[in-house]
Design a protein around this motif. Structure first.
Motif, PDB file in Angstrom:
ATOM      1  N   VAL A  72       0.853  -1.188   0.000  1.00 12.47           N
ATOM      2  CA  VAL A  72       0.000   0.000   0.000  1.00 12.47           C
ATOM      3  C   VAL A  72       0.888   1.236   0.000  1.00 12.47           C
ATOM      4  CG1 VAL A  72      -1.810   1.297   1.177  1.00 12.47           C
ATOM      5  CG2 VAL A  72      -1.854  -1.206   1.225  1.00 12.47           C
ATOM      6  N   ASP A  73       0.699   2.074  -1.006  1.00  8.98           N
ATOM      7  CA  ASP A  73       1.472   3.294  -1.225  1.00  8.98           C
ATOM      8  C   ASP A  73       0.759   4.446  -0.516  1.00  8.98           C
ATOM      9  OD1 ASP A  73       2.454   5.718  -2.426  1.00  8.98           O
ATOM     10  OD2 ASP A  73       3.116   4.573  -4.173  1.00  8.98           O
ATOM     11  N   ALA A  74       1.474   5.141   0.382  1.00  6.44           N
ATOM     12  CA  ALA A  74       0.869   6.205   1.189  1.00  6.44           C
ATOM     13  C   ALA A  74       0.987   7.587   0.560  1.00  6.44           C
ATOM     14  CB  ALA A  74       1.497   6.219   2.578  1.00  6.44           C
ATOM     15  N   ARG A  75       1.491   7.676  -0.659  1.00  5.92           N
ATOM     16  CA  ARG A  75       1.652   8.984  -1.298  1.00  5.92           C
ATOM     17  C   ARG A  75       0.340   9.480  -1.907  1.00  5.92           C
ATOM     18  NH1 ARG A  75       6.081   7.885  -5.588  1.00  5.92           N
ATOM     19  NH2 ARG A  75       4.705   6.092  -5.811  1.00  5.92           N
ATOM     20  N   ALA A  76       0.352  10.730  -2.322  1.00  4.09           N
ATOM     21  CA  ALA A  76      -0.811  11.303  -3.005  1.00  4.09           C
ATOM     22  C   ALA A  76      -1.092  10.534  -4.289  1.00  4.09           C
ATOM     23  CB  ALA A  76      -0.563  12.776  -3.319  1.00  4.09           C
ATOM     24  N   ALA A  77      -2.359  10.505  -4.680  1.00  2.00           N
ATOM     25  CA  ALA A  77      -2.787   9.686  -5.817  1.00  2.00           C
ATOM     26  C   ALA A  77      -2.061  10.038  -7.102  1.00  2.00           C
ATOM     27  CB  ALA A  77      -4.300   9.821  -6.011  1.00  2.00           C
ATOM     28  N   ALA A 108       1.142  -2.254  -6.212  1.00  2.00           N
ATOM     29  CA  ALA A 108       0.759  -1.527  -5.005  1.00  2.00           C
ATOM     30  C   ALA A 108      -0.634  -0.918  -5.131  1.00  2.00           C
ATOM     31  CB  ALA A 108       1.765  -0.428  -4.703  1.00  2.00           C
ATOM     32  N   LEU A 109      -1.339  -0.892  -4.007  1.00  2.00           N
ATOM     33  CA  LEU A 109      -2.585  -0.164  -3.854  1.00  2.00           C
ATOM     34  C   LEU A 109      -2.246   1.232  -3.339  1.00  2.00           C
ATOM     35  CD1 LEU A 109      -4.441  -3.097  -2.066  1.00  2.00           C
ATOM     36  CD2 LEU A 109      -4.548  -2.505  -4.497  1.00  2.00           C
ATOM     37  N   ASN A 110      -3.242   2.090  -3.197  1.00  2.00           N
ATOM     38  CA  ASN A 110      -2.969   3.467  -2.793  1.00  2.00           C
ATOM     39  C   ASN A 110      -3.929   3.930  -1.710  1.00  2.00           C
ATOM     40  OD1 ASN A 110      -3.535   6.747  -4.085  1.00  2.00           O
ATOM     41  ND2 ASN A 110      -1.721   6.133  -2.972  1.00  2.00           N
ATOM     42  N   PHE A 111      -3.349   4.551  -0.654  1.00  2.00           N
ATOM     43  CA  PHE A 111      -4.138   5.256   0.352  1.00  2.00           C
ATOM     44  C   PHE A 111      -3.315   6.446   0.806  1.00  2.00           C
ATOM     45  CE2 PHE A 111      -6.137   6.379   4.298  1.00  2.00           C
ATOM     46  CZ  PHE A 111      -7.477   6.090   4.084  1.00  2.00           C
ATOM     47  N   ASP A 112      -3.700   7.630   0.361  1.00  2.00           N
ATOM     48  CA  ASP A 112      -2.979   8.863   0.685  1.00  2.00           C
ATOM     49  C   ASP A 112      -3.008   9.079   2.201  1.00  2.00           C
ATOM     50  OD1 ASP A 112      -2.024  11.453   0.992  1.00  2.00           O
ATOM     51  OD2 ASP A 112      -3.306  12.322  -0.558  1.00  2.00           O
ATOM     52  N   TRP A 113      -1.838   9.204   2.812  1.00  2.00           N
ATOM     53  CA  TRP A 113      -1.765   9.345   4.267  1.00  2.00           C
ATOM     54  C   TRP A 113      -2.495  10.586   4.773  1.00  2.00           C
ATOM     55  CZ3 TRP A 113       0.691  12.916   7.619  1.00  2.00           C
ATOM     56  CH2 TRP A 113       1.357  13.966   6.979  1.00  2.00           C
ATOM     57  N   GLU A 114      -2.672  11.596   3.911  1.00  2.48           N
ATOM     58  CA  GLU A 114      -3.384  12.805   4.333  1.00  2.48           C
ATOM     59  C   GLU A 114      -4.839  12.503   4.708  1.00  2.48           C
ATOM     60  OE1 GLU A 114      -2.282  15.786   4.845  1.00  2.48           O
ATOM     61  OE2 GLU A 114      -0.383  15.984   3.745  1.00  2.48           O
ATOM     62  N   GLN A 115      -5.378  11.401   4.188  1.00  2.47           N
ATOM     63  CA  GLN A 115      -6.754  11.016   4.525  1.00  2.47           C
ATOM     64  C   GLN A 115      -6.888  10.531   5.973  1.00  2.47           C
ATOM     65  OE1 GLN A 115      -8.908   8.814   1.149  1.00  2.47           O
ATOM     66  NE2 GLN A 115      -6.749   8.473   0.659  1.00  2.47           N
ATOM     67  N   CYS A 145       6.068   4.813   1.172  1.00  7.08           N
ATOM     68  CA  CYS A 145       5.748   6.143   0.626  1.00  7.08           C
ATOM     69  C   CYS A 145       6.928   6.540  -0.253  1.00  7.08           C
ATOM     70  CB  CYS A 145       5.482   7.140   1.754  1.00  7.08           C
ATOM     71  SG  CYS A 145       6.839   7.275   2.941  1.00  7.08           S
ATOM     72  N   GLY A 146       7.347   7.798  -0.191  1.00  8.62           N
ATOM     73  CA  GLY A 146       8.502   8.198  -0.973  1.00  8.62           C
ATOM     74  C   GLY A 146       9.810   7.836  -0.299  1.00  8.62           C
ATOM     75  N   SER A 147       9.917   8.161   1.000  1.00  5.21           N
ATOM     76  CA  SER A 147      11.174   7.912   1.707  1.00  5.21           C
ATOM     77  C   SER A 147      10.976   7.220   3.049  1.00  5.21           C
ATOM     78  CB  SER A 147      11.925   9.229   1.923  1.00  5.21           C
ATOM     79  OG  SER A 147      11.248  10.035   2.873  1.00  5.21           O
ATOM     80  N   GLY A 148       9.791   6.694   3.300  1.00  5.85           N
ATOM     81  CA  GLY A 148       9.546   5.973   4.544  1.00  5.85           C
ATOM     82  C   GLY A 148       9.031   6.825   5.684  1.00  5.85           C
ATOM     83  N   VAL A 149       8.829   8.121   5.455  1.00  4.82           N
ATOM     84  CA  VAL A 149       8.389   9.019   6.529  1.00  4.82           C
ATOM     85  C   VAL A 149       6.867   9.065   6.620  1.00  4.82           C
ATOM     86  CG1 VAL A 149       8.465  11.380   7.416  1.00  4.82           C
ATOM     87  CG2 VAL A 149      10.506  10.376   6.381  1.00  4.82           C
ATOM     88  N   THR A 150       6.187   9.434   5.535  1.00  3.96           N
ATOM     89  CA  THR A 150       4.731   9.567   5.604  1.00  3.96           C
ATOM     90  C   THR A 150       4.017   8.214   5.606  1.00  3.96           C
ATOM     91  OG1 THR A 150       4.550   9.874   3.195  1.00  3.96           O
ATOM     92  CG2 THR A 150       4.750  11.849   4.554  1.00  3.96           C
ATOM     93  N   ALA A 151       4.736   7.128   5.347  1.00  8.01           N
ATOM     94  CA  ALA A 151       4.134   5.800   5.501  1.00  8.01           C
ATOM     95  C   ALA A 151       4.008   5.426   6.969  1.00  8.01           C
ATOM     96  CB  ALA A 151       4.960   4.750   4.769  1.00  8.01           C
ATOM     97  N   ALA A 152       4.811   6.051   7.848  1.00  7.39           N
ATOM     98  CA  ALA A 152       4.782   5.698   9.264  1.00  7.39           C
ATOM     99  C   ALA A 152       3.415   5.960   9.913  1.00  7.39           C
ATOM    100  CB  ALA A 152       5.893   6.424  10.016  1.00  7.39           C
ATOM    101  N   PRO A 153       2.757   7.116   9.668  1.00  2.38           N
ATOM    102  CA  PRO A 153       1.422   7.278  10.240  1.00  2.38           C
ATOM    103  C   PRO A 153       0.399   6.302   9.666  1.00  2.38           C
ATOM    104  CG  PRO A 153       2.003   9.179   8.885  1.00  2.38           C
ATOM    105  CD  PRO A 153       3.245   8.370   9.076  1.00  2.38           C
ATOM    106  N   LEU A 154       0.560   5.902   8.400  1.00  2.82           N
ATOM    107  CA  LEU A 154      -0.352   4.896   7.855  1.00  2.82           C
ATOM    108  C   LEU A 154      -0.122   3.563   8.555  1.00  2.82           C
ATOM    109  CD1 LEU A 154      -2.531   3.941   5.934  1.00  2.82           C
ATOM    110  CD2 LEU A 154      -0.775   3.679   4.159  1.00  2.82           C
ATOM    111  N   TYR A 155       1.134   3.209   8.775  1.00  3.14           N
ATOM    112  CA  TYR A 155       1.431   1.991   9.535  1.00  3.14           C
ATOM    113  C   TYR A 155       0.763   2.056  10.915  1.00  3.14           C
ATOM    114  CZ  TYR A 155       3.900  -1.531  12.214  1.00  3.14           C
ATOM    115  OH  TYR A 155       4.188  -2.605  13.029  1.00  3.14           O
TER     116      TYR A 155
END
Length: 270
Positions: A165-170, A190-197, A228-238
Motif C-alpha cells: 500500500v502506497d501512502a503517497r498522493a494519488a 501496489a494499492l494506494n491510500f494517501d496518508w493525508e486522509q 511512501c517516498g522515503s519511509g516518513v509519511t508511511a509511518a502514520p499509515l502503519y
C-alpha cells in the motif's frame, strides 16, 4: 499508537520531541530550543531517525547499533511509558514511534495533540535541554514489522502474501507527477491510500469512517506492507492500520526512493 494525553498518566511519562520540517531541516531543533515539554529529549529525523550516509532512499534506516545508542542516551527502558509528539498531524512522531515499536518498547504512544495543544492543556514546558540518565536498554527487535527491499522484491514477484500500500498522493502513485524522486510511478502491484486522509482538522483520526475507507483498500485479515517516498509519511499509515486492528503490518523504510535506486527496478504508472 495514537492517544490523547488525557488518556494516559503523562506525569509518569518520558517524552520525545520529534518536530521537524522537510522544507527546513533545522526548524524542529530550533523549536525544541525555544520551548518543549519539560524533560523531553529531541530526536531529529535526519540525524537520529535516518542514516543519511546511506544510499538506500532519501531517509535510509539507521543501523540497529545507532538506534540502540539513541535509546540508551535518551534514558529509555523497554517498560517505560513513552509519549512521542511533533507539531501535530505530522509524520515525524509516528516515524519515531515506529522505531520504538520495532525495538520492543511496548508502552510507547503517539500524542494526538501537537506541541501547542499540549501546552494549552497544561503540560509543563521549558527551554532546558534534557539530560536523561543513560540506560543499558537492550532492544527486542521484531523483524515481522520491517520490510526489507528483498522482502518487497519477493512481494512484487508474488512470493509473499503481503499487499503493498502506497501512502503517497494519488497523482504521485499514478506517476503523473514526481516532485522529489527521479523516476515517477509506483512499486508494481501496489494499492494506494494517501496518508493525508488519516487526518481531519489537522489531527489524526481513528473513526468508523476511516476504518471503512481503509477496509475498502485492503482487508484487515491480509498482511500489509506500507511505503511512501522515503519511509516518513508511511509511518502514520502503519500506525493507523495497527490502531484499527490490522494485526500484520510491515513498513518498508526505504520506500519508493530506495526501490528506484536500482536502475532495473520495475515501476508501474496509471
Amino acid at each position: 499508537m495514537f492517544v490523547s494525553v488525557d488518556e494516559v498518566n503523562s506525569e509518569q511519562a518520558k517524552w520525545i520531541d520529534a518536530r521537524f520540517s522537510l522544507q527546513d531541516s533545522g526548524e524542529g531543533r530550533r523549536q525544541y530550543g525555544e520551548s518543549h515539554i519539560s524533560g523531553a529529549v529531541y530526536w531529529d529525523l535526519e540525524e537520529d531517525l535516518s542514516d543519511m550516509s546511506k544510499k538506500a532512499g532519501r531517509h535510509p534506516m539507521p543501523e540497529k547499533e545507532a538506534l540502540t545508542e539513541l535509546f540508551r542516551r535518551s534514558g529509555l527502558n523497554r517498560d517505560d511509558l513513552i509519549i512521542v509528539y511533533d507539531q501535530g498531524g505530522s509524520p515525524f512522531a509516528p516515524r519515531a514511534w515506529w522505531f520504538l515499536h520495532y525495538a520492543g518498547f511496548q508502552n510507547a504512544v503517539i500524542a494526538i495533540e501537537g506541541f501547542e495543544e499540549l501546552r494549552t492543556k497544561g503540560i509543563p514546558v521549558d527551554d532546558v535541554e534534557a539530560k536523561p540518565v543513560r540506560t543499558d536498554v537492550q532492544p527486542d527487535w521484531n523483524e515481522e514489522l520491517y520490510a526489507s527491499r528483498e522482502f518487497v522484491e519477493r512481494t512484487v514477484a508474488s512470493r509473499t502474501d503481503s499487499r503493498l500500500v502506497d501512502a503517497r498522493a494519488a497523482e504521485r502513485y499514478r506517476g503523473e507527477v514526481e516532485p522529489l524522486d527521479p523516476v515517477a510511478g509506483r512499486i508494481p502491484g501496489a494499492l494506494n491510500f494517501d496518508w493525508e486522509q488519516l487526518k481531519q482538522d489537522g489531527r489524526f483520526r481513528a473513526d468508523d469512517t476511516l476504518r471503512n475507507q481503509l477496509a475498502a483498500i485492503v482487508d484487515p485479515t491480509e498482511e500489509v506492507t506500507v511505503y511512501c517516498g522515503s519511509g516518513v509519511t508511511a509511518a502514520p499509515l502503519y500506525a493507523m492500520l495497527r490502531q484499527v486492528d490490522y494485526p500484520n503490518v510491515r513498513l518498508y523504510v526505504g520506500s519508493y526512493s530506495d526501490w528506484i535506486s536500482k536502475e532495473d527496478a520495475p515501476v508501474e504508472k496509471g
